[in-house]
Design an enzyme around this catalytic site. Structure first.
Site, short mmCIF file in Angstrom:
data_model
loop_
_atom_site.label_atom_id
_atom_site.label_comp_id
_atom_site.label_asym_id
_atom_site.label_seq_id
_atom_site.Cartn_x
_atom_site.Cartn_y
_atom_site.Cartn_z
CD GLN A 108 -1.14 2.01 0.09
OE1 GLN A 108 -2.46 2.19 0.53
NE2 GLN A 108 -0.96 0.92 -0.82
CB SER B 163 -0.82 0.39 -8.61
OG SER B 163 -2.23 0.67 -8.50
CE LYS C 282 1.15 3.45 -7.53
NZ LYS C 282 -0.35 3.93 -7.37
CG ASN D 48 -12.29 -3.17 -8.08
OD1 ASN D 48 -11.39 -3.45 -7.34
ND2 ASN D 48 -12.46 -3.06 -9.45
CE LYS E 131 -5.80 4.71 0.54
NZ LYS E 131 -5.47 3.43 -0.21
CB THR F 42 -7.71 -5.18 -4.70
OG1 THR F 42 -7.07 -4.01 -5.11
CG2 THR F 42 -7.73 -5.26 -3.18
N GLY G 97 -6.62 4.78 -7.44
CA GLY G 97 -8.05 4.66 -6.81
C GLY G 97 -8.11 4.12 -5.40
CG ASP G 98 -9.22 3.49 -1.13
OD1 ASP G 98 -8.46 2.51 -0.93
OD2 ASP G 98 -9.98 3.77 -0.22
#
Length: 448
Positions: free
Chosen positions: A113, A380, A92, A243, A128, A211, A167-168
């Site tokens: 992560q 998520s 993830k 974001n 990632k 986030t 997303g990132d």
């Protein structure tokens, strides 16, 4: 300083193999340094080669992405997906579209992560991905064609029980929609293979805010526990205007703080009366413009070229929400000189090791990214749960779960730090708490 012989041996091996990947080396060193008391107490980790396996991805996928721009010219980018560790759940982690993306950047993000996902208490491994494609300045049609080409290759490596990207940087709702549509078309299945989806097709309420909101929930809880304090009445400096920064600003304002800055890669704005979030959202989310336009629209606001100057603005709390290594030693000293008492990280690894040393030597409350910005992947994970149940929770339900997770991360970090002689150290505690869960699972599952 690495003094444990096993830890030193593992890091030396990483240096030999990945000496051309500075971000990855930085992330690995920081984690291994704080894990030394854990390794000394648990010889079974060395016996089972846990560290050697932890720093080596289970799988590195690199592929060509060919697409056609609006002028009919063929463009070629590189795509990556690094599936780092699946000991506690399917891989993830987000997808980043940015010119700076390379294998080393994706590896550092994927490594972080692993521990970040472990801290959420949800069953998610670490991964990632991304590409050196830059969506800025591209038409919607060009972004769509790139996303479809990217997913045409990626789809063979992911799935709801295998690897669930999100997303990132530069991968928001638009990009996730195009990626999901192409996955569905190729695989002929409707599954929760991506998170950050639109609400109309399996997304979760509060995911957009997660986030930034989570960063503030974490900071508020750390302030409460360690300083008997809160956001109320504080001046806050935030970098970025994407974001994470937007919703960190929103939640900090709701909690009674005055946020006075926003930035992008060109420069920053300072608004002594407090950032007008509706203006930032219009510029960034609707017009996809530059932050300097804020100063042109808001009387009394100042625009300054160069984004590093944002850390010279006096504040009580700093929330870096832009990109890796945005705060160096000089910037950290400027924060201290400006009265800053708290730094909690919304971006991934935004502080250099030298900056972190400045925080610690000056007694700042420091919340590391893998803990402080875990809210995005936490929601998520909650989106994955909703997809599995084929239902949707309300915003209030999801937000309450997010707040509880972020508070639990503070508690787990402080408990782990105390157990291993690092009382009050949120960075060491986060690394230790995240690692022990993954390490025990790796030992239990055998050498894989």
């Amino acid at each position: 300083m690495l003094t444990n012989e096993y830890v030193k041996r593992v890091y030396d091996q990483v240096q030999k193999r990945d000496g051309d990947q500075p971000e990855f080396l930085q992330a690995v060193y920081e984690v291994l340094d704080t894990l030394q008391p854990v390794i000394a107490k648990h010889p079974e980790y060395e016996a089972n080669g846990v560290l050697e396996r932890l720093v080596e991805p289970e799988r590195v996928i690199k592929f060509r992405v060919a697409w056609v721009d609006d002028a009919g010219k063929v463009q070629v980018n590189r795509g990556y997906r690094i599936q780092f560790n699946s000991a506690i759940g399917p891989y993830k982690g987000g997808l980043r579209f940015h010119p700076t993306v390379n294998e080393g950047v994706i590896k550092f993000l994927g490594f972080e992560q692993i521990l970040k996902n472990s801290l959420t208490t949800l069953p998610m491994g670490g991964g990632k991905g991304g590409s050196d494609f830059n969506p800025k300045g591209k038409s919607d049609a060009e972004v769509m064609r790139f996303c479809q080409a990217f997913m045409t290759e990626l789809c063979r490596h992911i799935g709801q029980f295998t690897d669930v990207p999100a997303g990132d940087i530069n991968v928001g709702g638009r990009e996730i929609g195009y990626l999901f549509g192409q996955y569905k078309r190729i695989r002929d299945e409707y599954s929760g293979v991506l998170t950050g989806k639109g609400l109309e097709f399996g997304g979760s309420l509060a995911r957009t805010e997660a986030t930034g909101y989570g960063l503030c929930y974490y900071t508020q809880e750390a302030l409460r526990v360690l300083k008997n304090d809160s956001f109320a009445g504080k001046t806050v400096v935030i970098s970025g205007s994407g974001n994470v920064a937007i919703y960190a600003t929103e939640k900090a304002q709701q909690l009674g703080a005055k946020v006075v800055t926003a930035s992008d890669s060109n420069g920053y704005v300072y608004d002594p009366d407090g950032i007008k979030l509706d203006v930032v959202k219009q510029i960034k989310e609707v017009e996809r413009g530059r932050i300097k336009e804020y100063a042109e629209r808001v009387p009394g606001a100042e625009y300054h070229e160069g984004c590093a100057g944002v850390w010279t603005v006096p504040c009580d709390i700093a929330l870096p929400c832009a990109t890796q290594n945005e705060i160096n030693e000089e910037s950290a000293k400027a924060l201290v000189a400006g009265g800053c008492k708290v730094v909690c990280e919304g971006a991934n690894m935004p502080s250099t090791p030298e900056a972190i040393e400045v925080y610690k030597s000056n007694g700042l409350l420091y919340g590391p990214a893998k803990a402080a910005n875990a809210g995005g992947v936490a929601v998520s994970g909650l989106e994955m749960s909703q997809n599995s149940y084929r239902l949707s929770w309300t915003f209030e339900e999801t937000d309450a779960k997010l707040k509880s997770i972020m508070e639990s991360i503070v508690a787990a970090s402080l408990a782990a730090a105390k157990e291993y002689g690092e009382e009050g150290d949120l960075m060491a505690g986060a690394n230790i708490a995240g690692f022990v869960k993954v390490a025990n699972a790796m030992v239990a599952q055998g050498v894989l």
